[in-house]
Design a protein around this motif. Structure first.
Motif: not given
Length: 381
Positions: A155, A157, A289, A295, A297, A299, A323, A327, A329, A331
């Motif tokens: 979580l 990031g 991010q 990963l 992340y 918005d 999600t 946020r 995500r 991968c």
């Protein structure tokens, strides 16, 4: 159904680009061949040669005395905390860590432990934050027994705990008499990103595990390592949890294949994540991010789209994302190519533009003439 997973909607198109998680990887033909040819035996009595070889190799890789094969990383976390702690003990971990957020409160349900959440940016806490959370023994409060970190942070990031920070955390924990545990779900991603060996990142940690079912591409499996006495105690919990296996060499062979073939290629996943992040950031209304590993992340509040509508729109195009932690995500993993990344970005752009055009057409046009703006008088004192 509330807890059981819902089957995929048969009316939706097949998933062509799976960015949901690196757990979505499927075994390659070569990995399947290694599994089919594996020497096997009864793992419960120590008679599976492939499992034994995997555990010896991971113990050496992480610089530990012994290791044990588990079906999943979550079971590694559960068995490790059950071996380290006793009912009524307290574990200190980041507030967004997997053992806090994504393991169904198992550590309280099965072990009777409480977890003290520690704050910090990007899924990490500092040695100073840990030091401030420690307290002297007090019969009115839980005994603090264990410090846990997650490498990489999920979580947070996909960020990497750097070796100097890990060393500081270990020093503070051990000075206070606490054991240390590393959730190494993506430890090898951290090693590739930070150009550090697994043994170096695991140094000083009393227990640590690595997962093979994520970026390494195996269908299942994780290996937990530590001292011989610790692993001996973990075996007791493995049996209690129903985790002892039979001819598990079939699965262990996939993990050995992953160590031989799928570690260095993690750098490609990181490059694809960086490509995805840079292209998403160029879309109006999308905030990203920037990833350290695999990963991504992001918005989409600035687009005016709701997350669930956005996920559904991508799914209608055969693209799957998730999600997590409030946020979106994406991968990257070994089944994702740069071409898939570019196609995903093109479709994201089109979904955003379509939504913005629809919203613009739906906005009511006012027939009232605009009034001149009057500035309020302010008094300066």
């Amino acid at each position: 159904m509330v807890y059981a997973p819902a089957p995929d909607d048969p009316l939706l198109p097949p998933v062509r680009i799976n960015l949901f998680s690196d757990t979505q990887t499927t075994p390659s033909r070569a990995m399947r061949e290694a599994m089919a040819e594996a020497a096997v035996g009864d793992e419960q009595i120590g008679a599976d040669p492939t499992v034994n070889r995997l555990c010896e190799r991971v113990a050496d890789l992480l610089g530990k005395e012994a290791a044990v094969f588990m079906a999943t990383g979550t079971i590694c976390n559960i068995a490790a905390t059950l071996a380290h702690c006793r009912a009524g003990d307290e574990i200190l971990a980041h507030e967004s860590s997997h053992i806090v957020s994504l393991e169904g409160c198992t550590h309280a349900a099965l072990g009777g432990f409480q977890i003290k959440p520690l704050a910090g940016a990007r899924g990490q806490f500092s040695a100073d934050t840990l030091r401030a959370a420690l307290r002297p023994p007090d019969r009115h409060q839980a005994k603090q027994t264990l410090v846990s970190v997650e490498q990489t942070t999920n979580l947070g990031g996909g960020t990497v705990w750097a070796k100097p920070v890990l060393d500081e955390v270990v020093a503070v924990a051990h000075a206070a008499g606490l054991a240390t545990h590393m959730d190494g779900a993506r430890l090898l991603n951290a090693c590739i990103a930070d150009a550090t060996s697994p043994r170096q990142l695991a140094e000083g940690w009393d227990s640590v595990w690595i997962d093979f079912s994520k970026g390494l591409g195996a269908p299942l499996g994780a290996v937990l390592a530590g001292s011989r006495d610790f692993i001996d105690e973990v075996w007791r919990w493995k049996q209690r949890l129903g985790g002892s296996l039979r001819q598990a060499g079939i699965c262990a062979a996939a993990c050995l294949f992953a160590l031989d073939h799928n570690v260095n290629r993690l750098a490609g996943d990181h490059a694809n994540a960086a490509l995805l992040a840079s292209r998403l950031a160029a879309i109006d209304g999308v905030t990203v991010q920037f990833p350290e590993t695999n990963l991504v992340y992001f918005d989409i509040t600035g687009t005016g789209l709701a997350d669930d509508a956005f996920v559904a729109a991508l799914r209608s195009h055969g693209i799957l994302i998730s999600t997590l932690g409030g946020r979106l995500r994406a991968c990257t993993h070994l089944d994702v190519t740069p071409a898939m990344i570019l196609e995903t970005v093109d479709i994201v752009g089109e979904v955003v533009r379509t939504a913005q055009r629809s919203r613009h057409r739906a906005e009511p046009r006012s027939s009232v003439p605009a009034q001149p703006m009057v500035l309020a008088r302010t008094t300066v004192v």
